[in-house]
Design a protein around this motif. Structure first.
Motif, mmCIF file in Angstrom:
data_model
loop_
_atom_site.group_PDB
_atom_site.id
_atom_site.type_symbol
_atom_site.label_atom_id
_atom_site.label_comp_id
_atom_site.label_asym_id
_atom_site.label_seq_id
_atom_site.Cartn_x
_atom_site.Cartn_y
_atom_site.Cartn_z
ATOM 1 N N GLY A 150 -68.962 16.513 86.745
ATOM 2 C CA GLY A 150 -70.374 16.834 86.799
ATOM 3 C C GLY A 150 -71.042 16.652 88.143
ATOM 4 O O GLY A 150 -72.270 16.763 88.247
ATOM 5 N N SER A 151 -70.249 16.427 89.202
ATOM 6 C CA SER A 151 -70.849 16.174 90.515
ATOM 7 C C SER A 151 -71.173 17.447 91.283
ATOM 8 O O SER A 151 -71.967 17.421 92.226
ATOM 9 C CB SER A 151 -69.931 15.281 91.360
ATOM 10 N N ILE A 152 -70.546 18.563 90.908
ATOM 11 C CA ILE A 152 -70.861 19.836 91.557
ATOM 12 C C ILE A 152 -70.954 20.930 90.492
ATOM 13 O O ILE A 152 -70.330 20.824 89.427
ATOM 14 C CB ILE A 152 -69.814 20.237 92.626
ATOM 15 N N PRO A 153 -71.710 21.995 90.769
ATOM 16 C CA PRO A 153 -71.807 23.080 89.795
ATOM 17 C C PRO A 153 -70.558 23.946 89.790
ATOM 18 O O PRO A 153 -69.826 24.013 90.783
ATOM 19 C CB PRO A 153 -73.022 23.885 90.287
ATOM 20 N N LEU A 154 -70.352 24.588 88.678
ATOM 21 C CA LEU A 154 -69.215 25.492 88.527
ATOM 22 C C LEU A 154 -69.209 26.558 89.616
ATOM 23 O O LEU A 154 -68.145 26.950 90.115
ATOM 24 C CB LEU A 154 -69.269 26.137 87.135
ATOM 25 N N SER A 155 -70.374 27.036 90.009
ATOM 26 C CA SER A 155 -70.464 28.103 91.009
ATOM 27 C C SER A 155 -69.895 27.672 92.360
ATOM 28 O O SER A 155 -69.331 28.496 93.089
ATOM 29 C CB SER A 155 -71.908 28.557 91.175
ATOM 30 N N SER A 156 -70.001 26.381 92.718
ATOM 31 C CA SER A 156 -69.440 25.913 93.987
ATOM 32 C C SER A 156 -67.922 25.996 93.970
ATOM 33 O O SER A 156 -67.298 26.382 94.962
ATOM 34 C CB SER A 156 -69.884 24.474 94.264
ATOM 35 N N THR A 189 -67.366 35.283 89.324
ATOM 36 C CA THR A 189 -68.777 34.917 89.272
ATOM 37 C C THR A 189 -68.945 33.818 88.230
ATOM 38 O O THR A 189 -68.420 33.931 87.121
ATOM 39 C CB THR A 189 -69.655 36.125 88.888
ATOM 40 N N ALA A 190 -69.665 32.768 88.614
ATOM 41 C CA ALA A 190 -69.900 31.652 87.698
ATOM 42 C C ALA A 190 -71.323 31.693 87.164
ATOM 43 O O ALA A 190 -72.266 32.046 87.879
ATOM 44 C CB ALA A 190 -69.655 30.330 88.409
ATOM 45 N N HIS A 191 -71.475 31.345 85.915
ATOM 46 C CA HIS A 191 -72.779 31.227 85.279
ATOM 47 C C HIS A 191 -72.938 29.754 84.897
ATOM 48 O O HIS A 191 -72.453 29.312 83.850
ATOM 49 C CB HIS A 191 -72.862 32.154 84.054
ATOM 50 N N ASP A 192 -73.616 29.024 85.759
ATOM 51 C CA ASP A 192 -73.665 27.565 85.624
ATOM 52 C C ASP A 192 -74.302 27.106 84.316
ATOM 53 O O ASP A 192 -73.890 26.091 83.745
ATOM 54 C CB ASP A 192 -74.435 26.953 86.801
ATOM 55 N N GLU A 193 -75.298 27.855 83.840
ATOM 56 C CA GLU A 193 -76.052 27.398 82.670
ATOM 57 C C GLU A 193 -75.173 27.283 81.429
ATOM 58 O O GLU A 193 -75.297 26.328 80.656
ATOM 59 C CB GLU A 193 -77.215 28.360 82.379
ATOM 60 N N ASP A 194 -74.281 28.268 81.232
ATOM 61 C CA ASP A 194 -73.485 28.274 80.000
ATOM 62 C C ASP A 194 -71.993 28.048 80.233
ATOM 63 O O ASP A 194 -71.194 28.155 79.303
ATOM 64 C CB ASP A 194 -73.701 29.573 79.216
ATOM 65 N N GLY A 195 -71.617 27.743 81.491
ATOM 66 C CA GLY A 195 -70.207 27.436 81.756
ATOM 67 C C GLY A 195 -69.286 28.617 81.628
ATOM 68 O O GLY A 195 -68.114 28.473 81.275
ATOM 69 N N ILE A 196 -69.798 29.802 81.939
ATOM 70 C CA ILE A 196 -69.018 31.031 81.846
ATOM 71 C C ILE A 196 -68.555 31.452 83.237
ATOM 72 O O ILE A 196 -69.316 31.386 84.209
ATOM 73 C CB ILE A 196 -69.847 32.178 81.233
ATOM 74 N N VAL A 197 -67.295 31.880 83.344
ATOM 75 C CA VAL A 197 -66.814 32.540 84.555
ATOM 76 C C VAL A 197 -66.383 33.946 84.175
ATOM 77 O O VAL A 197 -65.636 34.140 83.206
ATOM 78 C CB VAL A 197 -65.624 31.792 85.190
ATOM 79 N N THR A 198 -66.882 34.921 84.920
ATOM 80 C CA THR A 198 -66.417 36.292 84.773
ATOM 81 C C THR A 198 -65.681 36.675 86.051
ATOM 82 O O THR A 198 -65.910 36.105 87.113
ATOM 83 C CB THR A 198 -67.583 37.265 84.537
ATOM 84 N N GLY A 199 -64.790 37.626 85.929
ATOM 85 C CA GLY A 199 -64.037 38.037 87.099
ATOM 86 C C GLY A 199 -63.502 39.440 86.951
ATOM 87 O O GLY A 199 -63.293 39.921 85.821
ATOM 88 N N ILE A 200 -63.282 40.095 88.096
ATOM 89 C CA ILE A 200 -62.702 41.434 88.093
ATOM 90 C C ILE A 200 -61.676 41.543 89.217
ATOM 91 O O ILE A 200 -61.975 41.230 90.370
ATOM 92 C CB ILE A 200 -63.780 42.520 88.266
#
Length: 427
Positions: free
Chosen positions: A245-251, A359-370
């Motif tokens: 929990g020290s950094i966001p998923l997007s980082s 791409t990370a969506h920090d609010e819901d913990g979702i990662v999308t990718g292409i």
């Protein structure tokens, strides 16, 4: 990156085996009996943790670490004979897989063959004693690569094993001179031109720590001049930061994205959730749905996925490096289906040749990718908290098939409804 590196390594799956603890018997023969099952998971390369004799002096635990090598040119009799090792490599080949062994060239045990016969090959403390430059490695003594005769001995050892195996995983490879590894690759190529070279690269803070002490500490960009692939430790601190929990998923995701432009076009990374030095994936992700999503996300990233023996049965405890502590094959859990489902996806040419953007969506913990290559796309949605969510995805509206489980999924208004299970689709 090594100019000879074949980027189809990005489609290869590695399975790591700690022979002593892979079975109750702890032998090459026992591993041989398990090869058909392992192959069935979707595996291309078997990586055996060190198979050489283990030192006795300053030994940690009852059996000692296999990384405290006593003789580079012998087989650990506790695991079997040289003939049984040859039989195992032959069986690996018959199952359509390659065999890679661990090379531990930074140090040996204090009672190694080299200490007895070539004490001049070793680092000395200011007091003139054998020792090591990393304080917590008390069961080993460091080699000194300022001695060119040591280079000749080590190169000859590598060439010897290259006639039997298909590759080397090199322990703490950044602590040795780059020129040594370049020369090693050249020497081995004379007998095994297709040899695979995997470097255990190190984390950024460890690199800086060693450099502050005036030690050799190669960056990933340096080590990849000689190696085909290296560990994903450059992003690992961000992975653990997400978990604590020290950094966001997007980082974390942006660090993975950066690999696409900071490394050469043919870079290959070893992707993993666990290995013999790190906590088990099940210990990190007790929730089954989270574990499934993180596993699928690991496979989706560009690079070679690693399965550590026992990961498929959701072992929570890593086998002890210093004692007998066999993998539990009867946990009542089995992720074999997931590895089997992800394997053919990993073989997609889009994963070989394309560019991957996450791409990370920090609010819901979702990662999308292409993954994109020409007109082809391979898209993924991973709910890393295992919860249902709506995920924005740059795909045309329409119906698709989830390649992981064959279930139908749809994109409407540029969004895909994620039920909490991982989704990978072709577009």
């Amino acid at each position: 990156m090594a100019k000879q590196t074949d980027i189809t390594l990005r489609n290869q799956v590695v399975y790591s085996i700690y022979v002593r603890n892979h079975s109750e018997e702890g032998t090459f023969r026992a591993v041989e009996k398990d090869l058909e099952r392992i192959k069935g998971l979707g595996v291309d390369i078997i990586w055996l943790l060190p198979v050489h004799p283990v030192g006795r002096e300053a030994r940690k635990g009852g059996l000692g670490s296999p990384y405290a090598n006593q003789d580079y040119r012998e087989i650990n009799p506790e695991l079997g004979s040289l003939e049984e090792f040859r039989a195992l490599t032959g069986a690996i080949h018959r199952h359509g897989m390659k065999c890679m062994i661990d090379v531990v060239y930074n140090h040996t045990s204090p009672d190694s063959w080299l200490v007895r016969h070539h004490p001049e090959f070793f680092y000395r403390t200011p007091e003139g004693k054998l020792g090591n430059r990393v304080g917590d490695w008390g069961d080993i003594v460091d080699l000194d690569y300022g001695n060119q005769e040591l280079w000749a001995y080590q190169l000859k050892s590598l060439v010897m094993w290259a006639e039997l195996v298909d590759g080397f995983r090199c322990d703490v490879a950044p602590l040795l001179p780059l020129e040594f590894w370049l020369r090693a690759r050249e020497a081995v190529a004379a007998v095994n031109p297709g040899c695979l070279w995997l470097a255990e690269s190190i984390e950024p803070e460890f690199t800086l720590h060693l450099r502050q002490r005036g030690m050799v500490s190669l960056s990933d960009s340096e080590i990849l001049q000689a190696f085909d692939a290296c560990y994903d430790y450059d992003t690992y601190p961000y992975f653990t930061g997400v978990l604590n929990g020290s950094i966001p998923l997007s980082s974390y995701v942006e660090k993975i994205n950066a690999q696409e432009y900071i490394y050469p076009a043919n870079y290959v990374k070893l992707r993993f959730l666990e290995n013999h030095d790190r906590p088990r994936a099940k210990a990190l992700f007790p929730d089954e749905n989270e574990l499934i999503n993180w596993t699928a996300f690991m496979y989706f990233q560009k690079g070679m996925p690693l399965i550590y023996g026992g990961q498929e049965t959701e072992n929570e405890i890593c086998p002890d490096l210093f004692d007998k502590n066999p993998v539990n094959w009867h946990t009542g859990k089995d992720l074999s289906w997931l590895f089997q489902a992800l394997y053919p996806i990993k073989k997609s040419p889009v994963m070989t040749h394309g560019i991957c953007r996450l791409t990370a969506h920090d609010e819901d913990g979702i990662v999308t990718g292409i993954h994109s290559w020409g007109g082809q796309k391979l898209a993924g949605v991973f709910s890393l908290r295992g919860k249902p969510a709506e995920a924005e995805l740059e795909l045309p509206d329409g119906d698709y098939v989830n390649l992981i489980d064959g279930s139908p999924v749809s994109v409407a208004g540029g969004k895909l409804h994620c039920s909490g299970k991982p989704v990978i689709v072709e577009a």
